[in-house]
Scaffold this active site. Structure first.
Site, mmCIF file in Angstrom:
data_model
loop_
_atom_site.group_PDB
_atom_site.id
_atom_site.type_symbol
_atom_site.label_atom_id
_atom_site.label_comp_id
_atom_site.label_asym_id
_atom_site.label_seq_id
_atom_site.Cartn_x
_atom_site.Cartn_y
_atom_site.Cartn_z
ATOM 1 N N ALA A 149 41.540 37.891 43.459
ATOM 2 C CA ALA A 149 42.600 38.845 43.771
ATOM 3 C C ALA A 149 43.244 39.249 42.452
ATOM 4 O O ALA A 149 43.640 38.389 41.659
ATOM 5 C CB ALA A 149 43.625 38.222 44.708
ATOM 6 N N ILE A 158 42.634 34.062 40.407
ATOM 7 C CA ILE A 158 43.460 35.132 39.847
ATOM 8 C C ILE A 158 42.631 35.987 38.893
ATOM 9 O O ILE A 158 42.070 35.493 37.915
ATOM 10 C CB ILE A 158 44.681 34.571 39.096
ATOM 11 C CG1 ILE A 158 45.480 33.624 40.002
ATOM 12 C CG2 ILE A 158 45.559 35.710 38.585
ATOM 13 C CD1 ILE A 158 46.038 34.270 41.237
ATOM 14 N N LYS A 159 42.573 37.269 39.184
ATOM 15 C CA LYS A 159 41.793 38.208 38.376
ATOM 16 C C LYS A 159 42.718 38.908 37.385
ATOM 17 O O LYS A 159 43.757 39.465 37.774
ATOM 18 C CB LYS A 159 41.112 39.228 39.294
ATOM 19 C CG LYS A 159 39.927 39.945 38.703
ATOM 20 C CD LYS A 159 39.256 40.771 39.801
ATOM 21 C CE LYS A 159 37.998 41.433 39.309
ATOM 22 N NZ LYS A 159 37.412 42.280 40.384
ATOM 23 N N LEU A 160 42.329 38.874 36.117
ATOM 24 C CA LEU A 160 43.178 39.377 35.033
ATOM 25 C C LEU A 160 42.404 40.335 34.143
ATOM 26 O O LEU A 160 41.206 40.149 33.911
ATOM 27 C CB LEU A 160 43.671 38.206 34.181
ATOM 28 C CG LEU A 160 44.458 37.111 34.903
ATOM 29 C CD1 LEU A 160 44.304 35.785 34.185
ATOM 30 C CD2 LEU A 160 45.921 37.516 35.012
#
Length: 217
Positions: A56, A82-84
């Site tokens: 996400a 967690i997508k960064l």
């Protein structure tokens, strides 16, 4: 190789998961828009379907705001990744989140140097974009090869998540090179099973079986 599906369409995710083909899911703001649903609602449902990581993505571009969004996303489910973005702030957030025990996926990688930075930041996954490089006449598979060699040289544990995958050949080439994961649209994953000789052979076997007049059950 692990298979992730690149979609926020719950119906497609459920279908592929029921086939036993899915190891995870990747989403992004564009896919959330396409799904037409609230990000928390749809992400929570996806996380309840698959056991593997569900990426996400934060939409903030500054470190403190990224961390705030990451905290909110991580509360959705235990399998949130967690997508960064691959920026300096994104790498800083990656390091902090990984150190705190979160899974991270550093995205929008277009160079081996960027992938090296993601690995140094402790990313769980780094996502090199194959198709978008192909679009500008650069062989996206060359990037996968370079990253694989660098990670092997130094023993980095960051997994190569081949993204922007558009064809079954992309999947095959990524597997041959040694990408750890491939994420692809539902149609591409389903197309992996297709071969004209398989269809032709099955048709012949069924026709011959019908001539025997027998039943198995």
């Amino acid at each position: 190789m692990k298979f992730f599906v690149d979609t926020a369409d719950v119906k497609d995710i459920r279908e592929l998961n029921d086939l036993g083909l899915l190891d995870g899911v990747t989403t992004n703001p564009s896919l959330i828009l396409k799904a037409g649903r609230d990000i928390v609602e749809v992400t929570k449902e996806i996380c309840s379907i698959v056991e593997g990581p569900v990426s996400a993505e934060v939409t903030a571009t500054e470190y403190s705001a990224m961390m705030k969004e990451a905290a909110a996303l991580s509360k959705i489910a235990d399998n949130i990744c967690i997508k960064l973005p691959l920026t300096l702030d994104g790498l800083k957030a990656c390091k902090a989140l990984t150190s705190d025990g979160h899974q991270t996926n550093v995205t929008l990688c277009f160079s081996a140097n960027q992938a090296l930075l993601a690995a140094k930041a402790g990313a769980t996954f780094v996502s090199p974009f194959i198709g978008r490089l192909d679009d500008i006449a650069v062989d996206g598979m060359d990037l996968i090869r370079e990253i694989r060699q660098i990670f092997d040289n130094y023993g980095y544990e960051t997994e190569i998540l081949a993204a922007s995958v558009r064809t079954v050949n992309h999947v095959k080439e990524a597997a041959l090179i040694g990408a750890d994961v491939v994420t692809a649209p539902p149609a591409t994953l389903k197309a992996l099973v297709k071969h004209p000789l398989t269809d032709k052979g099955l048709e012949m076997f069924l026709a011959d079986w019908a001539k025997t007049g027998q039943k198995i059950a």
